[in-house]
Design a protein around this motif. Structure first.
Motif, PDB file in Angstrom:
ATOM      1  N   LEU A 106       0.495  -0.949   0.304  1.00  0.00           N
ATOM      2  CA  LEU A 106      -0.197   0.010   0.063  1.00  0.00           C
ATOM      3  C   LEU A 106       0.767   1.505  -0.232  1.00  0.00           C
ATOM      4  N   ALA A 107       2.197   1.790   0.712  1.00  0.00           N
ATOM      5  CA  ALA A 107       2.633   2.096   0.904  1.00  0.00           C
ATOM      6  C   ALA A 107       3.238   2.325  -0.874  1.00  0.00           C
ATOM      7  N   ARG A 108       3.447   1.836  -1.154  1.00  0.00           N
ATOM      8  CA  ARG A 108       4.415   1.730  -2.232  1.00  0.00           C
ATOM      9  C   ARG A 108       3.296   2.192  -3.856  1.00  0.00           C
ATOM     10  N   VAL A 109       2.179   2.045  -3.542  1.00  0.00           N
ATOM     11  CA  VAL A 109       1.651   2.577  -4.036  1.00  0.00           C
ATOM     12  C   VAL A 109      -0.047   3.918  -3.778  1.00  0.00           C
ATOM     13  N   GLY A 110       0.656   3.843  -2.685  1.00  0.00           N
ATOM     14  CA  GLY A 110       0.679   5.460  -2.132  1.00  0.00           C
ATOM     15  C   GLY A 110      -1.131   5.631  -1.256  1.00  0.00           C
ATOM     16  N   TYR A 111      -1.306   4.348  -1.650  1.00  0.00           N
ATOM     17  CA  TYR A 111      -2.918   4.574  -0.365  1.00  0.00           C
ATOM     18  C   TYR A 111      -2.475   4.539   1.078  1.00  0.00           C
ATOM     19  N   ASP A 112      -2.687   5.672   1.358  1.00  0.00           N
ATOM     20  CA  ASP A 112      -2.825   6.120   2.697  1.00  0.00           C
ATOM     21  C   ASP A 112      -4.090   6.215   3.670  1.00  0.00           C
ATOM     22  N   GLU A 113      -5.042   5.306   3.472  1.00  0.00           N
ATOM     23  CA  GLU A 113      -6.333   5.269   4.235  1.00  0.00           C
ATOM     24  C   GLU A 113      -6.159   4.045   4.887  1.00  0.00           C
TER      25      GLU A 113
ATOM     26  N   GLU B 219       1.020   9.348 -11.316  1.00  0.00           N
ATOM     27  CA  GLU B 219       1.992   9.305 -11.160  1.00  0.00           C
ATOM     28  C   GLU B 219       2.799   8.045 -10.253  1.00  0.00           C
ATOM     29  N   ARG B 220       2.350   7.652  -9.538  1.00  0.00           N
ATOM     30  CA  ARG B 220       2.686   6.891  -8.708  1.00  0.00           C
ATOM     31  C   ARG B 220       2.235   5.390  -9.241  1.00  0.00           C
ATOM     32  N   VAL B 221       1.552   5.273 -10.102  1.00  0.00           N
ATOM     33  CA  VAL B 221       1.221   3.585 -10.431  1.00  0.00           C
ATOM     34  C   VAL B 221       1.958   3.874 -11.648  1.00  0.00           C
ATOM     35  N   GLN B 222       2.638   4.973 -12.155  1.00  0.00           N
ATOM     36  CA  GLN B 222       3.332   5.336 -13.357  1.00  0.00           C
ATOM     37  C   GLN B 222       4.808   4.883 -12.587  1.00  0.00           C
TER      38      GLN B 222
ATOM     39  N   ASP C 223       7.598   1.216 -13.496  1.00  0.00           N
ATOM     40  CA  ASP C 223       8.835   1.521 -13.601  1.00  0.00           C
ATOM     41  C   ASP C 223       9.423   1.072 -13.153  1.00  0.00           C
ATOM     42  N   SER C 224       8.877   0.331 -11.553  1.00  0.00           N
ATOM     43  CA  SER C 224       9.826  -0.927 -10.813  1.00  0.00           C
ATOM     44  C   SER C 224       9.218  -1.623 -11.405  1.00  0.00           C
ATOM     45  N   LEU C 225       8.985  -2.437 -11.577  1.00  0.00           N
ATOM     46  CA  LEU C 225       8.285  -3.733 -12.499  1.00  0.00           C
ATOM     47  C   LEU C 225       9.097  -3.619 -13.403  1.00  0.00           C
ATOM     48  N   ARG C 226       9.023  -2.585 -14.194  1.00  0.00           N
ATOM     49  CA  ARG C 226      10.373  -3.099 -15.399  1.00  0.00           C
ATOM     50  C   ARG C 226      11.690  -3.214 -15.038  1.00  0.00           C
ATOM     51  N   ASP C 227      12.181  -2.136 -13.823  1.00  0.00           N
ATOM     52  CA  ASP C 227      13.518  -2.483 -13.731  1.00  0.00           C
ATOM     53  C   ASP C 227      13.847  -3.699 -13.645  1.00  0.00           C
ATOM     54  N   ALA C 228      12.617  -4.443 -12.563  1.00  0.00           N
ATOM     55  CA  ALA C 228      12.691  -5.911 -11.911  1.00  0.00           C
ATOM     56  C   ALA C 228      12.985  -6.381 -13.115  1.00  0.00           C
TER      57      ALA C 228
ATOM     58  N   HIS D 138       4.177   5.757 -24.120  1.00  0.00           N
ATOM     59  CA  HIS D 138       5.643   6.452 -24.026  1.00  0.00           C
ATOM     60  C   HIS D 138       6.698   5.905 -23.652  1.00  0.00           C
ATOM     61  N   ARG D 139       6.031   7.435 -21.746  1.00  0.00           N
ATOM     62  CA  ARG D 139       7.036   6.098 -20.706  1.00  0.00           C
ATOM     63  C   ARG D 139       7.737   4.855 -20.687  1.00  0.00           C
ATOM     64  N   VAL D 140       6.271   3.628 -20.116  1.00  0.00           N
ATOM     65  CA  VAL D 140       6.869   2.971 -19.913  1.00  0.00           C
ATOM     66  C   VAL D 140       7.080   1.626 -20.991  1.00  0.00           C
ATOM     67  N   ALA D 141       6.463   1.571 -21.959  1.00  0.00           N
ATOM     68  CA  ALA D 141       6.155   0.245 -22.968  1.00  0.00           C
ATOM     69  C   ALA D 141       7.285   0.117 -24.112  1.00  0.00           C
ATOM     70  N   ASP D 142       8.225  -1.092 -23.374  1.00  0.00           N
ATOM     71  CA  ASP D 142       8.784  -1.817 -24.448  1.00  0.00           C
ATOM     72  C   ASP D 142       8.455  -1.928 -25.734  1.00  0.00           C
ATOM     73  N   ARG D 143       7.286  -2.634 -26.210  1.00  0.00           N
ATOM     74  CA  ARG D 143       6.480  -3.394 -27.156  1.00  0.00           C
ATOM     75  C   ARG D 143       5.024  -2.583 -27.093  1.00  0.00           C
ATOM     76  N   ILE D 144       4.856  -2.647 -28.405  1.00  0.00           N
ATOM     77  CA  ILE D 144       2.999  -1.998 -28.550  1.00  0.00           C
ATOM     78  C   ILE D 144       2.657  -3.252 -29.570  1.00  0.00           C
ATOM     79  N   VAL D 145       1.278  -3.494 -28.989  1.00  0.00           N
ATOM     80  CA  VAL D 145       0.506  -4.495 -30.130  1.00  0.00           C
ATOM     81  C   VAL D 145      -0.900  -3.986 -29.403  1.00  0.00           C
ATOM     82  N   ILE D 146      -0.980  -3.693 -31.562  1.00  0.00           N
ATOM     83  CA  ILE D 146      -2.621  -3.417 -32.052  1.00  0.00           C
ATOM     84  C   ILE D 146      -3.666  -4.147 -32.297  1.00  0.00           C
TER      85      ILE D 146
END
Length: 289
Positions: free
Chosen positions: A131-138, A183-186, A190-195, A210-218
């Motif tokens: 939850l801290a990782r995604v920024g939920y604080d309720e 932005e937190r989910v982005q 990013d962290s999933l990709r780095d891992a 644009h920010r996260v995709a290595d590959r595209i399927v249309i």
């Protein structure tokens, strides 16, 4: 390196699916590469959510096969099915939280099913981490109805991450989020990709692509129109994908370190008739968009 040299984590072979009398996926063959973040793009009713759910084993195809690291999902034993579910996770477009359970119990469910040896204090600690990782604080004692749509989405993403999966499916994760939450989910993506995780992402948010995709399927009208590395798809001149490619091109092509393969352009044997196109475009997201 050619397509045959890249290792697919998920592969669809000649997959066709129907829903509500409509043919949603039409003889689809496509590979999703291990360790890459792949964005699945398409207009409403194109079949992109159906493609994601079929790849995740949530929808059983009417014909064709789905393979996880070369093994058919249809032939899995009970133990193999349990392993597959423990190493993959799915974020639904509508969050799909249990309305009668607390936030803690919603996120704890995968741990209680697949990590039954964990004690409740260990489970609670793991939940606080994600939850801290995604920024939920309720509060953890709240029910989903007490949260905003954006907060519910953050909880559903936390639930998807709680087992530290190797393969994550996300269906429109940006929907219902404000800019801060997006932005937190982005950052999570990013962290999933780095891992080195494998990520399959349905979205029409071109900033995310644009920010996260290595590959595209249309996907267009239930068929794969193009598939390949981000820059190669953006650089391609394919009439069937012109609108989406133009939106991506506006963001500018950029090189990404991803498993290599050439862009694959798949043209239908014939153009769909006006009746088929109207019927397909009329299928809403719940029926398989």
């Amino acid at each position: 390196m050619g397509e045959e040299a890249a290792n697919p984590v998920i592969e669809l072979r000649s997959v066709t699916t129907f829903s509500g009398g409509y043919q949603i996926l039409k003889d689809v063959s496509v590979s999703f590469i291990e360790g890459a973040t792949t964005a699945v793009l398409g207009s409403a009713g194109s079949g992109k959510s159906a493609l994601l759910k079929t790849a995740a084993g949530l929808v059983v195809p009417d014909s064709g096969s789905v393979l996880f690291r070369g093994a058919s999902l249809a032939s899995f034993s009970e133990d193999e099915e349990r392993y597959f579910r423990s190493r993959t996770s799915f974020v639904f477009q509508d969050s799909a939280l249990w309305a009668n359970q607390t936030i803690l119990n919603n996120i704890a469910l995968p741990l209680r099913v697949h990590r039954h040896w964990m004690g409740e204090s260990e489970i609670a600690e793991r939940i606080r981490e994600v939850l801290a990782r995604v920024g939920y604080d309720e509060g953890l004692a709240l029910r989903p109805a007490e949260l905003s749509a954006g907060e519910q989405k953050l909880v559903s993403i936390a639930r998807a991450l709680v087992l530290d999966p190797e393969l994550v499916f996300l269906d429109e994760p940006a929907s219902g989020l404000d800019e801060d939450a997006k932005e937190r989910v982005q950052e999570v993506l990013d962290s999933l990709r780095d891992a080195g995780k494998s990520v399959l992402l349905v979205t029409n948010d071109m900033g995310w692509v644009h920010r996260v995709a290595d590959r595209i399927v249309i996907i267009r009208d239930g068929r794969i129109a193009a598939a390949g590395l981000y820059d190669e798809v953006v650089a391609s001149e394919v009439p069937e994908t012109a609108g989406l490619v133009a939106r991506l091109r506006a963001r500018g092509a950029r090189a990404r370190n991803a498993p290599e393969s050439p862009v694959t352009v798949v043209r239908p044997a014939r153009e769909p008739s006006e009746g088929e196109r109207s019927a397909d475009n009329g299928a809403d997201e719940e029926r398989g968009s």
